[in-house]
Design a protein around this motif. Structure first.
Motif, mmCIF file in Angstrom:
data_model
loop_
_atom_site.group_PDB
_atom_site.id
_atom_site.type_symbol
_atom_site.label_atom_id
_atom_site.label_comp_id
_atom_site.label_asym_id
_atom_site.label_seq_id
_atom_site.Cartn_x
_atom_site.Cartn_y
_atom_site.Cartn_z
ATOM 1 N N ASN A 25 0.832 -1.194 0.000
ATOM 2 C CA ASN A 25 0.000 0.000 0.000
ATOM 3 C C ASN A 25 0.868 1.245 0.000
ATOM 4 O O ASN A 25 1.823 1.355 0.764
ATOM 5 N N HIS A 26 0.515 2.175 -0.882
ATOM 6 C CA HIS A 26 1.226 3.466 -0.957
ATOM 7 C C HIS A 26 0.189 4.534 -1.237
ATOM 8 O O HIS A 26 0.207 5.177 -2.287
ATOM 9 N N SER A 27 -0.701 4.732 -0.277
ATOM 10 C CA SER A 27 -1.879 5.574 -0.485
ATOM 11 C C SER A 27 -1.538 7.050 -0.651
ATOM 12 O O SER A 27 -2.367 7.811 -1.164
ATOM 13 N N THR A 28 -0.357 7.480 -0.226
ATOM 14 C CA THR A 28 0.001 8.904 -0.348
ATOM 15 C C THR A 28 0.910 9.164 -1.547
ATOM 16 O O THR A 28 1.493 10.240 -1.651
ATOM 17 N N ILE A 29 1.007 8.212 -2.449
ATOM 18 C CA ILE A 29 1.898 8.359 -3.605
ATOM 19 C C ILE A 29 1.484 9.559 -4.446
ATOM 20 O O ILE A 29 0.286 9.850 -4.605
ATOM 21 N N SER A 30 2.471 10.279 -4.963
ATOM 22 C CA SER A 30 2.169 11.445 -5.792
ATOM 23 C C SER A 30 2.539 11.154 -7.248
ATOM 24 O O SER A 30 3.138 10.129 -7.566
ATOM 25 N N GLY A 31 2.184 12.099 -8.123
ATOM 26 C CA GLY A 31 2.277 11.833 -9.548
ATOM 27 C C GLY A 31 3.667 11.540 -10.074
ATOM 28 O O GLY A 31 3.828 10.822 -11.060
ATOM 29 N N ASN A 32 4.699 12.088 -9.445
ATOM 30 C CA ASN A 32 6.075 11.885 -9.915
ATOM 31 C C ASN A 32 6.738 10.647 -9.328
ATOM 32 O O ASN A 32 7.890 10.364 -9.653
ATOM 33 N N GLU A 33 6.046 9.967 -8.467
ATOM 34 C CA GLU A 33 6.682 8.877 -7.727
ATOM 35 C C GLU A 33 6.463 7.527 -8.385
ATOM 36 O O GLU A 33 5.346 7.154 -8.710
ATOM 37 N N TYR A 34 7.579 6.826 -8.545
ATOM 38 C CA TYR A 34 7.568 5.479 -9.073
ATOM 39 C C TYR A 34 7.473 4.483 -7.923
ATOM 40 O O TYR A 34 7.920 4.744 -6.813
ATOM 41 N N VAL A 35 6.974 3.295 -8.242
ATOM 42 C CA VAL A 35 6.994 2.179 -7.305
ATOM 43 C C VAL A 35 8.135 1.250 -7.712
ATOM 44 O O VAL A 35 8.193 0.784 -8.859
ATOM 45 N N TYR A 36 9.044 1.026 -6.796
ATOM 46 C CA TYR A 36 10.177 0.123 -7.020
ATOM 47 C C TYR A 36 10.051 -1.088 -6.090
ATOM 48 O O TYR A 36 9.572 -0.972 -4.967
ATOM 49 N N TRP A 37 10.540 -2.213 -6.559
ATOM 50 C CA TRP A 37 10.649 -3.396 -5.719
ATOM 51 C C TRP A 37 12.092 -3.879 -5.742
ATOM 52 O O TRP A 37 12.712 -4.017 -6.797
ATOM 53 N N TYR A 38 12.582 -4.139 -4.547
ATOM 54 C CA TYR A 38 13.885 -4.770 -4.350
ATOM 55 C C TYR A 38 13.684 -5.983 -3.449
ATOM 56 O O TYR A 38 12.677 -6.083 -2.743
#
Lengths: 111, 114
Positions: free
Chosen positions: A23-36
């Motif tokens: 969950n990343h409910s506060t994500i903004s338009g410029n933000e990517y989701v990364y997985w490591y």
């Protein structure tokens, strides 16, 4: 602090698909989701990243909801070597250089 | 496949001694980082480095820490006077671009301060 929420641990049977939620409910338009991920005693390893479209590579698939408030990492055929801590990270592509790691999800692949 | 390498894999030192941890980033990468992970805790950002200067550092990265790229291939982290609480795994990472590309991490150096 990390901007994501993940379950602390999950189990998955070997050979099955492992679906790791974030969950990343506060994500903004410029933000990517990364997985490591971090296999025991090793350095973190990049898996995949995305902005709003679903992404797939040789390691995994990333499904991002339409509102971008959550995502799921899918390991299609989990093996014992996929046992690791998986980190979901939100990064601003215009600003964030460093990676802020949270506690992640400890994934146990069961034989 | 190119990879980030780190030496030594394990360093044991006495409190108050200086240590230098070494990293060889991937050759065409321009951005370099150090992170640390105290046993059982999260991976923590220490410092980022670009164009021969520090671009960002965390609160952990105090005057006891310094970084250097002495010869165009190695990237080093120096701790001037080690403390017990510096015991941790130290990971070096590098990336092609600072913000929009993935970082590749080395295998880490385990630092034990006695």
């Amino acid at each position: 602090d990390a901007k994501t929420t993940q379950p602390p641990s999950m189990d998955c049977a070997e050979g099955r698909a492992a679906n790791l939620p974030c969950n990343h409910s506060t994500i903004s338009g410029n933000e990517y989701v990364y997985w490591y991920r971090q296999i025991h005693s090793q350095g973190p390893q990049y898996i995949i990243h995305g902005l709003k479209n679903n992404e797939t590579n040789e390691m995994a698939s990333l499904i991002i909801t339409e509102d971008r408030k959550s995502s799921t990492l899918i390991l299609p055929h989990a093996t014992l070597r996929d046992t690791a801590v998986y980190y979901c990270i939100v990064r601003d592509s215009n600003r964030d250089d460093k990676i802020i790691f949270g506690k992640g999800t400890r994934l146990h692949i069961l034989p | 496949e190119p990879e980030v390498t780190q030496t030594p894999s394990h360093q044991v030192t006495q409190m108050g001694q200086e240590v230098i941890l070494r990293c060889v980033p991937i050759s065409n990468h321009l951005y370099f980082y150090w992170y640390r992970q105290i046993l059982g805790q999260k991976v923590e950002f220490l410092v980022s480095f670009y164009n021969n200067e520090i671009s960002e550092k965390s609160e952990i990265f105090d005057d006891q820490f310094s970084v250097e790229r002495p010869d165009g291939s190695n990237f080093t982290l120096k701790i001037r006077s080690t403390k017990l609480e510096d015991s941790a795994m130290y990971f070096c990472a590098s990336s092609v671009d600072g913000v929009s590309y993935e970082q590749y991490f080395g295998p880490g150096t385990r630092l034990t301060v006695t």
